[in-house]
Motif scaffolding. Structure first.
Motif, PDB file in Angstrom:
ATOM      1  N   PRO A 508     -11.211  -3.230  -1.030  1.00 51.36           N
ATOM      2  CA  PRO A 508     -10.492  -2.466  -0.005  1.00 51.36           C
ATOM      3  C   PRO A 508      -9.463  -1.515  -0.627  1.00 51.36           C
ATOM      4  N   GLN A 522      -9.955   3.124   5.418  1.00 49.68           N
ATOM      5  CA  GLN A 522     -10.298   1.842   4.816  1.00 49.68           C
ATOM      6  C   GLN A 522     -11.806   1.707   4.640  1.00 49.68           C
ATOM      7  N   TRP A 526     -12.979  -4.164   5.951  1.00 51.25           N
ATOM      8  CA  TRP A 526     -11.741  -4.637   5.349  1.00 51.25           C
ATOM      9  C   TRP A 526     -10.565  -4.387   6.310  1.00 51.25           C
TER      10      TRP A 526
END
Length: 526
Positions: A508, A522, A526
């Motif tokens: 992430p 992102q 995640w």
């Protein structure tokens, strides 16, 4: 009036002096205003990039794979293995920060290097090549770990940092390829004297070969690897075992390494990797080999241990195996640097490192042998062994794999693989000829796993081969040993490795970075 004018002049002069005092360059640090002037400044500016190269972090990459297990459940890697990490996890942030710290240093170097007044254009070109290569080294890791990442090539301020967006991975790969090509043209083929260990032409080309292989750009990977091979600078070092000892430092196989010196700039790899009994009270056994890796080592006749004709004896599992097994891994019965005999048998009162004996002994029955030097036994936290980041054997395997994926299979492919297997201290049989692309693909992948074990490549390999979701969730097994006349295989119970194929192929973007900059989207799930 003359007196008044004179007095005013004095006051004005004194005031201007006070203002100049406020403008003086600080004397407790090196300022850019006085730094980028001499050749020595230029060299120091480039040298600032070398400490950013990987140290212990290199071992941790393998510790999140199927071939190496992170030995203690409270370690960061173990939490990632178990699927319990989230975007706020410190390991992800530290990896991101380390790379971008290096990139910022490199960008600052390029913005100032041309201020140095010198006629030695060769030196300046060389230093640019060094810094360019190390910056590309960090971008290569970033794109493999996080995918799309911000491509920053100039120094930025805080406000600019808050509006950055992620650049496509394809653009990062383009940049890496271009930068390393440029760097190769700026760098010498080799160094001598105190300059040994600096980034060379071979390092730039070797990293390009690695990067293009990772990116699936096989024609570029094969071409870059061939350029390294044609330099005539590198060859395989005779002793595989000594390659990772003091004896192998700066040898003809090393293309890029992180240089250390005992008592001056030391490392603690002995403490990190060595058996617990070597360094009781100083930890040890942070990462340990798994059964899957140990079983990959063939018999010395070239047959797999699962082949009924191989001669494998499960009651003497380490006899007549590929010599790289005992040159890479401590197995029961081997002599340790302190003169004791390594023994991990559970419930054996004479065992030095019995499985389950302490929180810090190996959980699989094996320990990593690479980088464990006998001479470091008395000062395990003060090792001076250089850490290999890229070597010629990897280049040969990169060339072979790239040519196999292109289905351009010729004698050069077999020769590259057989060179690695035929190292003087290894002397494994040559592979058969006229093999299919699928069979050769499996051979070169297995050869990478064995030859490059504990060198930080496995995590990236199982990701780019798209097999991580198949190999990671497996139960972690250790050694098989005899107990009361029966064979028993160690199984690490109460611990499950998790790999979500829709999430875990990328790490992430660290949550802290997204709190500072919401433009950093992102990664999925995640």
């Amino acid at each position: 009036m003359k007196k008044i004018i004179g007095l005013l002049s004095i006051v004005s002069f004194l005031f201007s002096c006070q203002e100049s005092l406020l403008d003086t360059v600080p004397d407790d640090r090196i300022s850019t205003e006085i730094f980028w002037q001499t050749e020595d400044d230029a060299i120091l500016g480039a040298n600032a990039l070398y400490p950013t190269l990987d140290g212990n972090r290199l071992f941790s990459y393998d510790g999140i794979t199927d071939l190496v297990h992170t030995n203690r459940l409270f370690e960061d890697n173990s939490i990632i293995e178990a699927g319990n990490a989230d975007a706020s996890f410190s390991r992800f942030l530290s990896e991101w920060d380390a790379a971008y710290t290096a990139i910022r240093r490199a960008n600052d170097f390029f913005e100032n290097i041309d201020r140095v007044e010198t006629d030695n254009t060769t030196l300046i070109s060389q230093l640019k090549g060094e810094v360019r290569t190390i910056r590309a080294y960090h971008y290569l890791k970033l794109v493999m770990l996080f995918g799309d990442v911000p491509l920053i090539t100039t120094s930025i301020n805080v406000d600019e940092g808050k509006v950055l967006t992620r650049d496509p991975a394809a653009d990062i790969w383009d940049y890496i390829s271009t930068e390393l090509t440029t760097a190769a043209g700026e760098l010498p083929a080799s160094y001598s004297g105190n300059d040994k260990g600096r980034v060379s032409k071979g390092a730039a080309l070797g990293l390009k070969a690695r990067g293009m292989l990772y990116a699936g750009r096989y024609a570029e990977a094969a071409a870059a690897a061939k350029q390294v091979m044609d330099l005539g600078v590198y060859s395989l070092y005779n002793s595989y075992e000594d390659l990772f000892q003091y004896e192998g430092e700066n040898c003809n196989e090393i293309i890029l390494d992180r240089q250390f010196a005992k008592d001056v700039l030391s490392n603690n790899y002995y403490n990190t990797l060595g058996p617990w009994s070597l360094v009781p009270g100083s930890v040890g056994s942070v990462y340990v080999p798994t059964k899957k890796l140990v079983d990959m080592y063939e018999m010395n006749n070239g047959l797999s241990i699962t082949d009924s004709e191989s001669g494998f004896d499960p009651y003497n599992p380490y006899e007549n195996r590929d010599p790289r097994l005992k040159q890479s891994i401590f197995v029961t019965g081997m002599e340790l640097p302190n003169g004791k005999i390594y023994n991990t048998l559970p419930n054996d009162p004479n065992a030095t490192d019995p499985v389950g004996g302490t929180l810090y002994t190996t959980t699989t029955g094996w320990n990593i042998k690479k980088y464990i030097a006998d001479s470091d036994n008395s000062t395990p936290g003060n090792s001076g062994i250089n850490l290999i980041l890229l070597r010629y054997a990897e280049v040969l395997l990169t060339y072979a794999e790239a040519k196999i994926e292109l289905n351009e299979i010729d004698n050069s492919v077999y020769n590259a693989i057989n060179q690695v297997r035929g190292r003087v201290s290894v002397n494994m049989p040559e592979i058969a000829t006229n093999l299919s692309q699928d069979v050769l693909r499996e051979i070169v992948r297995k050869e990478r796993a064995i030859e490059l074990a504990f060198e930080g490549t496995r995590l990236f390999d199982i990701r780019r081969w798209n097999i991580a979701h198949e190999v990671m969730p497996e139960t972690v097994y250790g050694m098989t040993y005899e107990e009361n006349g029966s064979l028993v295989t160690i199984e690490i119970t109460g611990y499950n490795r998790v790999f979500d194929s829709s999430r875990d192929y990328l790490w992430p973007i660290p949550q802290k970075e997204r709190e500072l900059n919401q433009n950093l989207e992102q990664n999925p799930k995640w």
